[in-house]
Design a protein around this motif. Structure first.
Motif, PDB file in Angstrom:
ATOM      1  N   SER A  69       0.878  -1.363  -0.058  1.00 31.26           N
ATOM      2  CA  SER A  69       0.043   0.136   0.038  1.00 31.26           C
ATOM      3  C   SER A  69       0.693   1.261  -0.056  1.00 31.26           C
ATOM      4  N   TYR A  70       2.042   1.253   0.711  1.00 33.27           N
ATOM      5  CA  TYR A  70       3.025   2.324   0.711  1.00 33.27           C
ATOM      6  C   TYR A  70       3.601   2.693  -0.692  1.00 33.27           C
ATOM      7  N   LEU A  71       3.698   1.374  -1.448  1.00 32.47           N
ATOM      8  CA  LEU A  71       4.290   1.550  -2.825  1.00 32.47           C
ATOM      9  C   LEU A  71       3.416   2.156  -3.698  1.00 32.47           C
ATOM     10  N   LEU A  72       2.034   1.621  -3.599  1.00 29.87           N
ATOM     11  CA  LEU A  72       1.063   1.810  -4.590  1.00 29.87           C
ATOM     12  C   LEU A  72       0.592   3.453  -4.348  1.00 29.87           C
ATOM     13  N   ILE A  73       0.180   3.813  -3.096  1.00 28.53           N
ATOM     14  CA  ILE A  73      -0.187   5.037  -2.978  1.00 28.53           C
ATOM     15  C   ILE A  73       0.992   6.346  -3.347  1.00 28.53           C
ATOM     16  N   GLY A  74       1.944   5.710  -3.093  1.00 33.35           N
ATOM     17  CA  GLY A  74       3.110   6.582  -3.328  1.00 33.35           C
ATOM     18  C   GLY A  74       3.895   6.453  -4.906  1.00 33.35           C
ATOM     19  N   PHE A  75       2.965   6.029  -5.844  1.00 38.05           N
ATOM     20  CA  PHE A  75       3.591   5.514  -7.138  1.00 38.05           C
ATOM     21  C   PHE A  75       4.110   6.579  -7.829  1.00 38.05           C
ATOM     22  N   TRP A  76       3.185   7.729  -7.795  1.00 36.77           N
ATOM     23  CA  TRP A  76       4.246   9.085  -8.318  1.00 36.77           C
ATOM     24  C   TRP A  76       4.646   9.619  -7.243  1.00 36.77           C
ATOM     25  N   PHE A  77       5.854   9.079  -6.795  1.00 34.68           N
ATOM     26  CA  PHE A  77       6.410   9.504  -5.781  1.00 34.68           C
ATOM     27  C   PHE A  77       7.310  11.025  -5.887  1.00 34.68           C
ATOM     28  N   THR A  78       7.275  11.294  -7.293  1.00 41.35           N
ATOM     29  CA  THR A  78       7.977  12.608  -7.685  1.00 41.35           C
ATOM     30  C   THR A  78       7.097  13.839  -7.185  1.00 41.35           C
ATOM     31  N   ARG A  79       5.751  13.458  -6.903  1.00 34.82           N
ATOM     32  CA  ARG A  79       4.952  14.557  -6.482  1.00 34.82           C
ATOM     33  C   ARG A  79       4.813  14.719  -5.083  1.00 34.82           C
ATOM     34  N   PRO A  80       5.083  15.834  -4.342  1.00 32.48           N
ATOM     35  CA  PRO A  80       5.271  15.836  -3.176  1.00 32.48           C
ATOM     36  C   PRO A  80       4.057  15.390  -2.453  1.00 32.48           C
ATOM     37  N   LEU A  81       2.720  15.820  -2.901  1.00 34.98           N
ATOM     38  CA  LEU A  81       1.512  15.285  -2.124  1.00 34.98           C
ATOM     39  C   LEU A  81       1.413  13.675  -2.057  1.00 34.98           C
ATOM     40  N   ILE A 118      -5.571  24.379 -25.698  1.00 32.61           N
ATOM     41  CA  ILE A 118      -6.197  24.207 -27.000  1.00 32.61           C
ATOM     42  C   ILE A 118      -4.896  24.985 -28.134  1.00 32.61           C
ATOM     43  N   ASN A 119      -4.456  26.091 -27.831  1.00 29.91           N
ATOM     44  CA  ASN A 119      -3.775  26.767 -28.523  1.00 29.91           C
ATOM     45  C   ASN A 119      -2.334  26.166 -28.721  1.00 29.91           C
ATOM     46  N   ASN A 120      -1.954  25.419 -28.001  1.00 25.42           N
ATOM     47  CA  ASN A 120      -0.442  24.579 -28.215  1.00 25.42           C
ATOM     48  C   ASN A 120      -0.815  23.420 -29.022  1.00 25.42           C
ATOM     49  N   ASN A 121      -2.266  23.092 -29.541  1.00 26.07           N
ATOM     50  CA  ASN A 121      -2.682  21.640 -30.108  1.00 26.07           C
ATOM     51  C   ASN A 121      -1.789  20.595 -29.561  1.00 26.07           C
ATOM     52  N   GLU A 122      -1.828  20.590 -28.487  1.00 26.85           N
ATOM     53  CA  GLU A 122      -1.147  19.170 -27.748  1.00 26.85           C
ATOM     54  C   GLU A 122      -2.077  18.620 -26.720  1.00 26.85           C
ATOM     55  N   SER A 123      -2.023  17.123 -26.425  1.00 30.66           N
ATOM     56  CA  SER A 123      -2.678  16.613 -25.491  1.00 30.66           C
ATOM     57  C   SER A 123      -1.881  16.328 -24.556  1.00 30.66           C
ATOM     58  N   VAL A 124      -2.147  16.657 -23.301  1.00 27.40           N
ATOM     59  CA  VAL A 124      -1.405  15.890 -22.206  1.00 27.40           C
ATOM     60  C   VAL A 124      -1.878  14.824 -21.936  1.00 27.40           C
ATOM     61  N   SER A 125      -0.415  13.881 -21.948  1.00 26.62           N
ATOM     62  CA  SER A 125      -0.657  12.351 -21.771  1.00 26.62           C
ATOM     63  C   SER A 125      -1.277  12.318 -20.253  1.00 26.62           C
ATOM     64  N   LEU A 126      -1.811  11.264 -19.936  1.00 24.57           N
ATOM     65  CA  LEU A 126      -2.241  10.882 -18.554  1.00 24.57           C
ATOM     66  C   LEU A 126      -1.265  11.368 -17.540  1.00 24.57           C
ATOM     67  N   PHE A 127      -0.031  10.791 -17.436  1.00 26.73           N
ATOM     68  CA  PHE A 127       0.841  10.965 -16.274  1.00 26.73           C
ATOM     69  C   PHE A 127       2.217  11.110 -16.819  1.00 26.73           C
ATOM     70  N   SER A 128       2.605  10.625 -18.147  1.00 25.44           N
ATOM     71  CA  SER A 128       4.010  11.047 -18.680  1.00 25.44           C
ATOM     72  C   SER A 128       4.327  12.410 -18.793  1.00 25.44           C
ATOM     73  N   LYS A 129       5.717  12.749 -18.957  1.00 24.14           N
ATOM     74  CA  LYS A 129       6.057  14.229 -19.363  1.00 24.14           C
ATOM     75  C   LYS A 129       5.812  14.486 -20.880  1.00 24.14           C
ATOM     76  N   LYS A 130       5.721  13.214 -21.512  1.00 22.07           N
ATOM     77  CA  LYS A 130       5.427  13.417 -22.987  1.00 22.07           C
ATOM     78  C   LYS A 130       4.366  13.982 -23.517  1.00 22.07           C
ATOM     79  N   THR A 131       4.042  14.718 -24.527  1.00 20.39           N
ATOM     80  CA  THR A 131       2.930  15.131 -25.048  1.00 20.39           C
ATOM     81  C   THR A 131       2.830  14.667 -26.497  1.00 20.39           C
ATOM     82  N   TYR A 132       1.383  14.410 -26.944  1.00 21.41           N
ATOM     83  CA  TYR A 132       1.348  14.032 -28.181  1.00 21.41           C
ATOM     84  C   TYR A 132       0.345  14.932 -29.044  1.00 21.41           C
ATOM     85  N   PRO A 133       0.296  15.084 -30.228  1.00 23.65           N
ATOM     86  CA  PRO A 133      -0.503  16.002 -30.818  1.00 23.65           C
ATOM     87  C   PRO A 133      -2.091  15.403 -30.826  1.00 23.65           C
TER      88      PRO A 133
END
Length: 744
Positions: A158-170, A499-514
């Motif tokens: 549970s500790y590992l799963l709750i803190g899965f995105w451990f780079t986020r302070p929250l 919208i102006n950037n014409n990019e879709s922010v992917s769910l969780f990764s830093k990479k963006t896709y048109p």
């Protein structure tokens, strides 16, 4: 039959090949493992499906033969000390195994799409498989030591799963909070285990129950010490199942991915505490004070969880407090001795809550289409509304889960919750009144959640920013806490920038896709997906329905929500004791102190009462949150008809008091922060100061004083005897003078 039980030991080990293979692959061939990462969902689901089939076979054998099977191996023997490991298969074990596997399979299939864009996809499935293995090891354990080992493994997962995105302070803070809070309960559990070993000399359940009963009958044990040890065992369950006062970790656990929230809140971590109390119920039933304590904690948790859910804006956090309240119902039933009702509600609630959490994930996924990944925005119900025409399948599934949790027949939770309410009247009228009142609160906050999410206009809508329409922020204005204008401006900027950037922010990764028609299919072929139902559509600024691999688990859980309650429906016209669930639980049903002997007439009367309470809560929620399309701003009906004046001021004051209590979590977190965290920190700082300045100061002062005195005396000595005699006589004279003064 014996052949089936003989191989039950393999159940906890079947999910382990997946995390082991992922780990070895990342070490030896990391590039190939990462490039083929989507294939790991298939073996995860396959192995869990095998366990589900095996568990169903065990359940069928138990229903037909009502057998309890135990097998143990000696691990260590030293003089009088013997420690054995093994497995225990009984109806409680099979119930838990079916819950873990069925919910787990749905969550894994759902996660294949939900986590597809995440860089930690492999790590996610490794954690999930290991968590399922730990939970199945827990429910098949045959003694307290074995339970404690798997108990800690579940906590670690549970500790590992709750803190899965451990780079986020929250997220990092949330997993630490869950870990520390559960360590409090785990320490109590460990002390309770050691205490009962001191009393009985055994960790095995059979020996524990029999020896304790004999000691109580013969007066061979101190009742106060026995009650203390049993209470310490219960403390472990209080922390794990988020019961008051160790519930504070549960809402923060929502910082993890939504599939993790569904698994933790339906079938794994929070269910572990319920399982422990159910497993040890034969021990607790012979200690009345402990049973009263369990029921008291349950009724407090029921009311507290419901009141804290009233004003939450985060959809997942509101569901978390709902979980807390519903677990309180189960704990109340166990404290009353109503074993069947407790397990019945555990089953129905698990499927309904899994449906609601996965449905909320689908909602969040659709909101991220127009907002981008931002939990503060995409999970905020105040910024939703009007999603019905965009996500009709998710809306229908969420509505059915909501109605089930409200206790509306013939959905699953109606049958189990109604049974708990009936038993509570036999146990304590005060507890029954609180439980019935909370049932109305449950209907209120669940329908509030539904109305804010799906009804009215879409609050975050590109066309609403043209100035021709006003977004109906009725979910905020009713409390009078924040202005809709400032929030609307913030989200206009956020949406326009996306919208102006014409990019879709992917769910969780830093990479963006048109933004194009292939945005959903950027990864490798998914093992469970067919052609997506909207793959040919252009992604726009409007919300959209989720992929088929996310909708399939929702539809399956809808079937469970509709029909799983039938296992406990009274089929015998003379009573409610001969249904499938009772037949399944025959070896354990005699643990119940309350015998359910209602006939159909009494059952219908009680059902009408409970359903009326639920409908009353739904009506109040509709009056407060149903949008009104009139000359009024789109607030709730009550806000529209309560005019300005003394009544409106009083109404706003009442709403603000309720809002402050609920939104600030009953000020319990503030109390812990002020009294415990700051208090302990202040105490530690004082002890540190006292140690450094006082203890070390005295020691260092003696040394420094000796140094200076030695240096001073060094210069006094000149080698002349007359000087020494003078000093000697001088100090002797002073001493005699002082002695004379104080004695005369």
């Amino acid at each position: 039959m014996e052949h089936t039980y003989q191989y039950a030991w393999i159940i906890p080990f079947l999910p382990l090949p997946v995390p082991i293979a992922i780990g070895v692959g990342l070490i030896l061939v990391p590039t190939a493992t990462k490039s083929l990462r989507r294939m790991w969902a298939f073996p995860s689901v396959l192995l869990l499906s095998i366990i589900m089939i095996f568990s169903a076979d065990l359940s069928i054998h138990q229903i037909n033969g009502s057998l309890i099977h135990q097998y143990v191996w000696s691990w260590t023997i030293n003089n009088d000390f013997s420690l054995e490991f093994g497995y225990w298969i009984d109806p409680l074990t099979s119930v838990m195994l079916l819950l873990i596997t069925t919910v787990g399979i749905m969550v894994l299939i759902y996660s294949d799409n939900y986590m597809s864009h995440d860089q930690g996809y492999l790590r996610f499935f490794a954690y999930m498989s290991f968590s399922n293995a730990s939970m199945m090891g827990l429910v098949t354990s045959s003694n307290l030591i074995q339970i404690y080992i798997f108990w800690e493994l579940v906590g670690m997962c549970s500790y590992l799963l709750i803190g899965f995105w451990f780079t986020r302070p929250l997220a990092a803070s949330a997993c630490q909070k869950a870990f520390v809070t559960n360590r409090v309960g785990d320490f109590g559990l460990l002390l309770g285990i050691l205490g009962f070993y001191f009393i009985t000399g055994s960790f095995e359940f059979r020996d524990l129950f029999e020896i304790t009963n004999n000691l109580i009958e013969n007066g061979g044990v101190n009742s106060l010490f026995l009650t203390l040890c049993a209470s310490l065992l219960f403390v472990g369950a209080v922390a794990k199942s988020a019961q008051f006062p160790l519930h504070v970790w549960l809402p923060d656990a929502m910082e993890g991915p939504t599939p993790i929230s569904a698994l933790i809140h339906a079938a794994t971590m929070v269910a572990a505490g319920i399982f422990l109390v159910a497993r040890l119920l034969p021990l607790f039933t012979v200690i009345p004070y402990v049973m009263n304590f369990i029921s008291l904690i349950g009724i407090i948790t029921i009311l507290l969880g419901a009141t804290l859910a009233l004003a939450q804006r985060d959809i997942k956090r509101s569901l978390a407090y709902s979980t807390m309240s519903q677990l309180g119902y189960i704990m109340l039933a166990l404290g009353m001795g109503s074993y069947r009702a407790a397990l019945f509600h555990l089953i129905t609630h698990a499927y309904s809550k899994a449906l609601l959490f996965l449905g909320s994930g689908s909602i969040i996924h659709s909101m991220e289409t127009i907002i981008g990944y931002s939990p503060d925005k995409s999970q905020n119900m105040a910024l939703m509304g009007g999603l019905t025409k965009y996500v009709p399948i998710t809306k229908t599934a969420f509505l059915l889960g909501t109605l089930s949790l409200c206790g509306i027949p013939p959905l699953a939770c109606f049958w189990s919750k109604d049974e708990i309410l009936n038993d509570s009247w036999l146990y304590s009228p005060i507890f029954a009144i609180i439980a019935c009142f909370t049932a109305g609160l449950t209907a209120f906050y669940m329908f509030r959640m539904y109305l804010l999410t799906f009804e009215g206009h879409l609050n975050v809508h590109f066309k609403n920013y043209s100035g021709k329409k006003n977004s109906p922020f009725y979910s905020i204005s009713i409390w009078g806490k924040e202005g809709a204008k400032s929030l609307k401006q913030n989200f206009v900027l956020s949406t326009l920038s996306t919208i102006n950037n014409n990019e879709s922010v992917s769910l969780f990764s830093k990479k963006t896709y048109p933004i194009d028609g292939n945005v959903i299919n950027i990864n490798m072929v998914r093992p469970f997906s067919t052609i997506t139902h909207f793959s040919k559509k252009k992604t726009s600024t409007y919300p959209h329905e989720s992929d088929n691999t996310m909708l399939l688990p929702l539809l399956v859980l809808v079937l469970f929500t509709l029909f799983v309650g039938s296992i406990g429906i009274p089929l015998d016209p003379g009573g409610m004791k001969f249904d499938l669930l009772s037949k399944w639980l025959i070896p354990l049903i005699n643990l119940s102190n309350l015998t359910n002997s209602l006939d159909w007439y009494e059952f219908v009367i009680n059902a009408i009462f409970s359903v009326s309470i639920a409908f009353f809560g739904i009506v109040i929620a509709s009056l407060l949150y149903m949008p009104v399309y009139s000359s009024f701003q789109n607030f709730g009906l009550i806000n529209s008809f309560v005019k300005r004046g003394p009544k409106r001021i009083l109404w706003d004051q009442i709403m603000n008091v309720i809002y402050d209590w609920s939104y600030n979590r009953g000020y319990i977190d503030v109390f812990y922060e002020t009294i415990l965290t700051r208090g302990v920190r202040g105490l530690v700082e004082f002890i540190y100061f006292f140690d450094r300045q006082v203890i070390d100061g005295i020691t260092n002062g003696v040394g420094v004083t000796s140094l200076f005195v030695g240096e001073a005396i060094k210069y006094v000595g000149g080698g002349r005897i007359s000087s020494y005699l003078f000093l000697y006589l001088f100090f002797v004279s002073i001493f005699l003078l002082i002695y004379y003064v104080f004695n005369f």
